[in-house]
Design an enzyme around this catalytic site. Structure first.
Site, PDB file in Angstrom:
ATOM      1  CB  ILE A 100      -0.843  -0.100   1.311  1.00  0.00           C
ATOM      2  CG1 ILE A 100      -2.013  -1.161   0.299  1.00  0.00           C
ATOM      3  CG2 ILE A 100      -1.797   1.199   1.933  1.00  0.00           C
ATOM      4  CD1 ILE A 100      -3.287  -0.821   2.352  1.00  0.00           C
ATOM      5  CD  GLU A 101       2.910   2.340   4.161  1.00  0.00           C
ATOM      6  OE1 GLU A 101       4.142   3.186   5.216  1.00  0.00           O
ATOM      7  OE2 GLU A 101       3.441   1.871   5.541  1.00  0.00           O
TER       8      GLU A 101
END
Length: 317
Positions: free
Chosen positions: A132-133
């Site tokens: 996600i990052e």
């Protein structure tokens, strides 16, 4: 024994709050707090490592789309945060937790809200591979990408001069961690702790007294005024959250809804608050903590005075 010690401190603090004294006894104050150290890394000896770490910290090429750096979520010009409830990643998806500040983070007991990383060196490597990052697929891909950049050939060789193979994933974390160890933010409160009796205003001193008297120091104490213990959110009054906190790391029933206590240094600058970034203002955060952690309904004067004190924890320019 620990409980008796905490109660003794609280009752002692109450005496200070009730006697109306402008100052708090210096010897007793040291039981709750200590000033930031001058340094926690030899910056001259580690100059090359720190230079590499800062370059990596600011480099969006550590992400899969060349757009997200450590600094994207932990901005150096915004007290180590992005002032968002949760941070957008490489494809604009967001995680479930607020991005905590990197300022003074190296002095914490562990890293992340759930303490899953032992230090800033380990923490720095997590977001790079988080889908996600920063979204990089694996360690090898990260090393290959960085190694192909001419600038890093010199920086890595200078930072790791006695290493046959300086390019490895662990060394990326070592370098970023070294840089983060320089991110200390001494404040007026440190001046006060070191003996400058005029460093705090009367309202700030009133707030400090109330902060101690209410029992806030049970969790928010030490060199970073927090960051050195884990506590359940909703310790006295239940707090609604679906996040199980440290339980996801340990699997222990007693760790459900337990989080690392955040540092209060620079807290007036790092909104929004709590693990999920759901609380927009410091006023609300103070009220909610008093209610859920201490079982107290505090008035507006308490909030304003404590907030004034917390302002003295903001790093000096």
């Amino acid at each position: 024994m620990k409980l008796f010690f905490i109660l003794a401190l609280i009752f002692s603090a109450q005496a200070y709050a009730e006697n109306g004294s402008r100052q708090i006894d210096a010897d007793d104050l040291k039981r709750f707090f200590e000033p930031l150290p001058e340094s926690i890394i030899d910056e001259e000896k580690n100059a090359a490592l720190i230079k590499l770490g800062k370059t990596l910290y600011l480099d969006p090429r550590l992400s899969v789309n060349d757009k997200i750096s450590c600094n994207s979520c932990h901005k150096l010009d915004s007290y180590g945060v992005d002032n968002e409830p949760t941070s957008p990643g490489h494809d604009n998806k967001r995680g479930d937790r607020n991005s905590p500040t990197t300022m003074n983070a190296a002095l914490h007991i562990a890293q992340f809200w759930d303490g899953r990383a032992s230090d800033v060196e380990e923490q720095a490597l997590g977001p790079i591979l988080n889908p996600i990052e920063m979204g990089m697929p694996n360690k090898g891909a990260v090393v290959a990408k960085i190694k192909a950049i001419d600038e890093y050939q010199k920086l890595f060789s200078e930072a790791f001069p006695n290493t046959e193979f300086p390019f490895n994933y662990n060394n990326i974390g070592v370098a970023i961690g070294a840089f983060e160890r320089t991110l200390l933010t001494p404040s007026r409160f440190d001046d006060y702790l070191k003996g400058d009796e005029d460093a705090l205003s009367q309202q700030e001193l009133d707030g400090l007294n109330k902060f101690i008297n209410a029992g806030c120091t049970t969790c928010h104490n030490g060199v970073v005024v927090g960051g050195n213990s884990y506590r359940k959110i909703g310790l006295v009054e239940p707090y609604e959250t679906d996040d199980l906190g440290r339980y996801e790391v340990t699997g222990m029933e007693s760790d459900k809804k337990v989080f690392k206590v955040p540092s209060l240094r620079n807290i007036t600058q790092t909104a929004p608050y709590f693990h999920d970034g759901s609380v927009e203002t410091l006023d609300e955060a103070i009220r909610l903590m008093a209610k859920h952690q201490l079982g107290q309904d505090v008035d507006s004067e308490f909030v304003e005075d404590v907030k004034a004190f917390l302002g003295s924890l903001t790093g000096k320019d």
